[in-house]
Scaffold this motif. Structure first.
Motif, short mmCIF file in Angstrom:
data_model
loop_
_atom_site.label_atom_id
_atom_site.label_comp_id
_atom_site.label_asym_id
_atom_site.label_seq_id
_atom_site.Cartn_x
_atom_site.Cartn_y
_atom_site.Cartn_z
N LYS A 3 0.87 4.19 -2.78
CA LYS A 3 0.69 5.61 -2.43
C LYS A 3 1.79 6.47 -3.05
O LYS A 3 1.54 7.60 -3.50
CB LYS A 3 0.67 5.79 -0.91
N LYS B 42 0.83 -1.21 0.00
CA LYS B 42 0.00 0.00 0.00
C LYS B 42 0.86 1.26 0.00
O LYS B 42 0.53 2.25 -0.65
CB LYS B 42 -0.93 0.00 1.22
N ASN C 80 -3.56 6.37 9.51
CA ASN C 80 -4.85 6.58 10.15
C ASN C 80 -5.93 5.62 9.68
O ASN C 80 -7.02 5.58 10.25
CB ASN C 80 -5.31 8.02 9.93
N THR C 81 -5.65 4.86 8.63
CA THR C 81 -6.65 3.90 8.12
C THR C 81 -6.41 2.49 8.62
O THR C 81 -7.11 1.56 8.21
CB THR C 81 -6.62 3.88 6.58
N ASN C 82 -5.44 2.32 9.51
CA ASN C 82 -5.06 0.98 9.97
C ASN C 82 -4.92 0.99 11.48
O ASN C 82 -4.20 1.81 12.04
CB ASN C 82 -3.74 0.58 9.29
N ASP C 83 -5.64 0.09 12.15
CA ASP C 83 -5.62 0.07 13.63
C ASP C 83 -4.21 -0.12 14.17
O ASP C 83 -3.83 0.49 15.18
CB ASP C 83 -6.53 -1.04 14.15
N LYS D 201 -2.12 3.08 13.65
CA LYS D 201 -2.51 4.19 14.52
C LYS D 201 -1.67 4.18 15.79
O LYS D 201 -1.31 5.23 16.33
CB LYS D 201 -4.00 4.10 14.87
N GLY E 117 -1.77 9.82 6.61
CA GLY E 117 -3.12 9.42 6.22
C GLY E 117 -3.26 7.93 6.11
O GLY E 117 -4.28 7.35 6.51
N LEU E 118 -2.26 7.26 5.57
CA LEU E 118 -2.29 5.81 5.47
C LEU E 118 -2.29 5.17 6.85
O LEU E 118 -3.02 4.20 7.11
CB LEU E 118 -1.09 5.32 4.66
#
Length: 423
Positions: A231, A227, A314-317, A320, A311-312
């Motif tokens: 990106k 990913k 923030n989309t993954n627990d 984070k 941003g990437l």
């Protein structure tokens, strides 16, 4: 000239090992086969084994001085990579009107053209009002301009010699490259969590209640790394759609160059993940370079890169709690250079290109980086690149070559430029 170039290539001169070619090959040629007013060895390296060569042919006065600049060092070809070559990279051959060998294109070919153009001027007894200046330097491929091109050019300036224009011989396909890219290195570290490979089902699929699952067991960093790479590709596309320029990245002006469009590149060059074949990879690292044009703020690009990675995360627990780390690697930054096409030096060079080749000059941008940036920014000398070959002809890769016909035209353009500019 061709025999000289072949012998030049045989002198293996990877960065850090330039002493032999500079002192045992090039310097004797300057002294014995040419008629310089003065020759200077400039070596400020700690080991005193990284010599730059300066030479000056003093004019009669009342004309403009012209500096030629080229680097003697080449990219190494390790033994385990020689198999990718069709020839021994250090034993040049002439084939299909090309000379093959490491450094033929980047940039011993153009260095040779400089020497033989100047040699022709000397042997023709052509009177010049301005000085011909020459710097053959070390350390370009290893970004060591502080011991290479900077002290070499400053040596002329410290003597009170004015340098209104400099031609660097990087391979430009005999186009006039008035701008270049800048570049900086990045490192992205992606955290994961190792676990035995047999436990992949627990980290990937939902389980019955009370069975450890997901990040409690392990985190496979490979899907995250994919990913991240995607990106980076998206960011590169976004930047290329945003920034345009008729000289750099626009395909050349007033007619197309041979490099194609696209002024910005995000190059992920080293990708590593995992430590053991029976463990889910627990960390990944991506290293690479970002090339950008001179009209773009590199700090703005870096901020966007940071925001993209944030941003990437923030989309993954997992991310984070364990965010992706982004580093401007060793704060390495090679700035761009930029000279306006209407600069008198550019216009004079364009005139002689037309006279010598019968073709209209192409003003374009160098997609890589060059010593020009440091000559301009550290020494205040306007510098462009013009040379035989281009970076697609095996530079930094296998089967490097230079077209013989183009090399000859380069030498003729250099000789014509000397006569036009220095008088």
């Amino acid at each position: 000239m061709l025999e000289f170039l072949k012998e030049y290539i045989k002198h293996k001169s990877v960065s850090g090992q330039e002493k032999n070619v500079q002192l045992d090959f090039t310097k004797p040629f300057l002294e014995e086969k040419m008629e310089w007013s003065e020759i200077e060895v400039i070596d400020i390296s700690e080991e005193e084994n990284r010599p730059n060569l300066n030479a000056r042919l003093e004019g009669e006065g009342g004309g403009k001085n012209l500096l030629f600049n080229g680097h003697a060092d080449v990219v190494d070809v390790p033994k385990d990579r020689e198999k990718a070559w069709d020839i021994d990279p250090w034993e040049p051959i002439m084939k299909n009107n090309k000379i093959y060998g490491r450094g033929a294109n980047d940039m011993k070919g153009s260095n040779t053209a400089m020497l033989w153009a100047i040699k022709a001027i000397m042997e023709s007894n052509i009177s010049l009002k301005g000085d011909i200046l020459l710097s053959i330097v070390v350390g370009e491929e290893s970004a060591e301009q502080e011991i290479g091109t900077i002290p070499a050019v400053r040596s002329f300036l410290d003597q009170g010699i004015e340098i209104p224009f400099c031609i660097n011989g990087e391979p430009t396909n005999n186009e006039i490259h008035t701008k270049s890219a800048g570049t900086f290195d990045f490192r992205i570290t992606i955290p994961g969590k190792e676990v035995h490979t047999s436990q992949k089902n627990l980290i990937k699929y939902p389980q019955r209640f009370d069975i450890p699952v997901g990040k409690e067991v392990g985190v496979n960093v490979i899907p995250i790394m994919i990913k991240v790479l995607q990106k980076l590709e998206e960011l590169e596309h976004l930047w290329n759609m945003r920034y345009k320029d008729k000289i750099y990245g626009g395909g050349g002006f007033p007619k197309p160059d041979v490099q194609g469009v696209g002024p910005i590149s995000v190059c992920s060059t080293m990708v590593n993940a995992g430590e053991y074949i029976s463990s889910i990879p627990g960390e990944a690292e991506i290293e690479g370079q970002i090339y950008y044009p001179p009209f773009v703020d590199e700090n703005k690009l870096w901020k966007e890169l940071e925001e993209t990675m944030k941003g990437l995360s923030n989309t993954n627990d997992w991310l984070k709690e364990n965010p992706i780390e982004l580093e401007w690697k060793e704060k390495f930054h090679w700035p761009p250079y930029e000279v306006e096409p209407d600069h008198p030096g550019c216009q004079t060079l364009g005139k002689v290109v037309k006279e010598v080749t019968g073709q209209d000059p192409v003003y374009s941008g160098f997609k890589a980086v060059a010593d020009n940036a440091f000559i301009q920014k550290e020494c205040d000398v306007d510098t462009i690149s013009f040379g035989a070959g281009d970076l697609s002809m095996g530079s930094h890769g296998p089967n490097e070559y230079i077209p013989i016909e183009q090399l000859a035209k380069t030498a003729k353009v250099y000789a014509a430029m000397i006569q036009e500019w220095c008088n």
